[in-house]
Motif scaffolding. Structure first.
Motif, PDB file in Angstrom:
ATOM      1  N   ASN A  14       0.412  -1.320   0.239  1.00  0.00           N
ATOM      2  CA  ASN A  14       0.370   0.450   0.201  1.00  0.00           C
ATOM      3  C   ASN A  14       0.780   0.932   0.189  1.00  0.00           C
ATOM      4  O   ASN A  14       0.551   2.406  -0.433  1.00  0.00           O
ATOM      5  CB  ASN A  14      -0.533  -0.154   1.172  1.00  0.00           C
ATOM      6  N   GLU A  15       2.393   1.407   0.466  1.00  0.00           N
ATOM      7  CA  GLU A  15       3.292   2.492   0.966  1.00  0.00           C
ATOM      8  C   GLU A  15       3.620   2.747  -0.651  1.00  0.00           C
ATOM      9  O   GLU A  15       2.995   3.353  -0.785  1.00  0.00           O
ATOM     10  CB  GLU A  15       3.670   2.614   1.741  1.00  0.00           C
ATOM     11  N   ILE A  16       3.991   1.494  -1.125  1.00  0.00           N
ATOM     12  CA  ILE A  16       3.950   1.700  -2.659  1.00  0.00           C
ATOM     13  C   ILE A  16       3.422   2.623  -3.101  1.00  0.00           C
ATOM     14  O   ILE A  16       3.684   3.596  -4.129  1.00  0.00           O
ATOM     15  CB  ILE A  16       5.130   0.571  -3.003  1.00  0.00           C
ATOM     16  N   GLY A  17       2.022   2.011  -3.437  1.00  0.00           N
ATOM     17  CA  GLY A  17       1.055   2.553  -3.987  1.00  0.00           C
ATOM     18  C   GLY A  17       0.605   4.006  -4.019  1.00  0.00           C
ATOM     19  O   GLY A  17       0.946   4.760  -5.006  1.00  0.00           O
ATOM     20  N   SER A  18       0.909   4.780  -2.122  1.00  0.00           N
ATOM     21  CA  SER A  18       0.799   5.491  -2.133  1.00  0.00           C
ATOM     22  C   SER A  18       2.077   6.527  -2.630  1.00  0.00           C
ATOM     23  O   SER A  18       1.731   7.790  -2.932  1.00  0.00           O
ATOM     24  CB  SER A  18       1.092   6.242  -0.940  1.00  0.00           C
ATOM     25  N   ILE A  19       3.279   6.084  -3.167  1.00  0.00           N
ATOM     26  CA  ILE A  19       4.357   6.683  -3.219  1.00  0.00           C
ATOM     27  C   ILE A  19       4.017   6.536  -4.903  1.00  0.00           C
ATOM     28  O   ILE A  19       4.489   8.154  -4.969  1.00  0.00           O
ATOM     29  CB  ILE A  19       5.649   5.792  -3.278  1.00  0.00           C
ATOM     30  N   GLN A  20       3.869   6.165  -5.434  1.00  0.00           N
ATOM     31  CA  GLN A  20       3.312   5.876  -7.432  1.00  0.00           C
ATOM     32  C   GLN A  20       2.163   7.183  -7.120  1.00  0.00           C
ATOM     33  O   GLN A  20       2.590   8.458  -8.224  1.00  0.00           O
ATOM     34  CB  GLN A  20       2.875   4.873  -7.445  1.00  0.00           C
ATOM     35  N   LYS A  21       1.649   7.503  -6.193  1.00  0.00           N
ATOM     36  CA  LYS A  21       0.447   8.654  -6.477  1.00  0.00           C
ATOM     37  C   LYS A  21       0.988   9.791  -6.294  1.00  0.00           C
ATOM     38  O   LYS A  21       0.855  10.511  -6.872  1.00  0.00           O
ATOM     39  CB  LYS A  21      -1.194   8.265  -5.900  1.00  0.00           C
ATOM     40  N   LYS A  22       1.732   9.910  -5.014  1.00  0.00           N
ATOM     41  CA  LYS A  22       2.235  11.161  -4.585  1.00  0.00           C
ATOM     42  C   LYS A  22       2.734  11.745  -5.559  1.00  0.00           C
ATOM     43  O   LYS A  22       3.002  13.065  -5.841  1.00  0.00           O
ATOM     44  CB  LYS A  22       2.316  10.629  -3.215  1.00  0.00           C
ATOM     45  N   ASN A  23       3.803  11.320  -6.109  1.00  0.00           N
ATOM     46  CA  ASN A  23       5.086  11.586  -6.733  1.00  0.00           C
ATOM     47  C   ASN A  23       4.602  11.260  -8.718  1.00  0.00           C
ATOM     48  O   ASN A  23       5.851  11.665  -9.227  1.00  0.00           O
ATOM     49  CB  ASN A  23       6.067  10.474  -6.408  1.00  0.00           C
ATOM     50  N   ASN A  24       3.161  10.775  -8.930  1.00  0.00           N
ATOM     51  CA  ASN A  24       2.868  10.827 -10.135  1.00  0.00           C
ATOM     52  C   ASN A  24       3.413  10.116 -11.644  1.00  0.00           C
ATOM     53  O   ASN A  24       4.117  10.613 -12.209  1.00  0.00           O
ATOM     54  CB  ASN A  24       2.822  12.272 -11.273  1.00  0.00           C
ATOM     55  N   LEU A  25       4.261   8.994 -10.271  1.00  0.00           N
ATOM     56  CA  LEU A  25       5.141   8.012 -11.080  1.00  0.00           C
ATOM     57  C   LEU A  25       4.648   7.073 -12.740  1.00  0.00           C
ATOM     58  O   LEU A  25       3.473   5.731 -12.109  1.00  0.00           O
ATOM     59  CB  LEU A  25       5.574   6.684 -10.592  1.00  0.00           C
ATOM     60  N   GLU A  26       4.670   7.772 -13.117  1.00  0.00           N
ATOM     61  CA  GLU A  26       4.578   6.775 -14.650  1.00  0.00           C
ATOM     62  C   GLU A  26       4.884   5.151 -14.679  1.00  0.00           C
ATOM     63  O   GLU A  26       4.307   4.483 -15.803  1.00  0.00           O
ATOM     64  CB  GLU A  26       4.178   7.290 -15.988  1.00  0.00           C
TER      65      GLU A  26
END
Length: 126
Positions: A14-26
Motif C-alpha cells: 500500500n505504501e508503494i502505491g501511495s508513493i506512486q500516486k504522490k509522485n505521479n510515477l508513470e
C-alpha cells in the motif's frame, strides 16, 4: 532516482502505491528494498498465498510500479535464516524500517491482460 523510508506498521504494498500516486510515477523500476517486516504475505509460483510471521529481514526486492499496479518480488529470511520468496501481496507490514529505491523510467508502463498467461502483463510505452 527516488528513495523513501517506510515506517513501522505500514503495509509495504500500500505504501508503494501511495508513493506512486504522490509522485505521479508513470513508470518506475524498484531496484531494491532494505529493512524488516513484522509479517509477509506472498503469492508463490503455484498462486498459493502464504503469510509468514516475523520478524523477517528483507533479503531482496525488485519489480515495477505504474499507475496500473505494482509487481514486486520479495525474498525474506526468518530468525533462523530460512528464506522464502514470492510476489508481494497486501498484508506485509514493516517492522523497523524499509528503505525503498525506485529508478524512474522516462516512458510509461501499462498492464494489459494477456490471454496466454491469464495475468495483466507489462507493456512498455515510450
Amino acid at each position: 532516482m527516488l528513495v523513501f523510508r517506510i515506517t513501522p506498521g505500514k503495509d509495504l504494498k500500500n505504501e508503494i502505491g501511495s508513493i506512486q500516486k504522490k509522485n505521479n510515477l508513470e513508470a518506475g523500476i524498484i531496484i531494491g528494498a532494505v529493512g524488516s517486516l513484522q509479517k509477509a504475505a506472498l503469492r508463490l509460483a503455484d498462486e498459493e498465498i502464504i503469510d509468514i510471521e516475523g520478524p523477517l529481514e528483507i533479503i531482496c526486492a525488485n519489480g515495477t510500479v505504474s499507475p496500473e499496479g505494482i509487481h514486486l518480488h520479495l525474498a525474506v529470511a526468518d530468525k533462523t535464516g530460512k528464506m522464502t520468496g514470492g510476489h508481494l501481496k497486501e498484508g506485509s507490514l514493516v517492522n523497523t524500517t524499509v528503505e525503498l529505491s525506485i529508478l524512474e523510467y522516462e516512458g510509461t508502463f501499462k498492464r494489459i491482460m494477456d490471454p496466454e498467461t491469464g495475468f495483466k502483463e507489462l507493456v512498455i510505452l515510450n
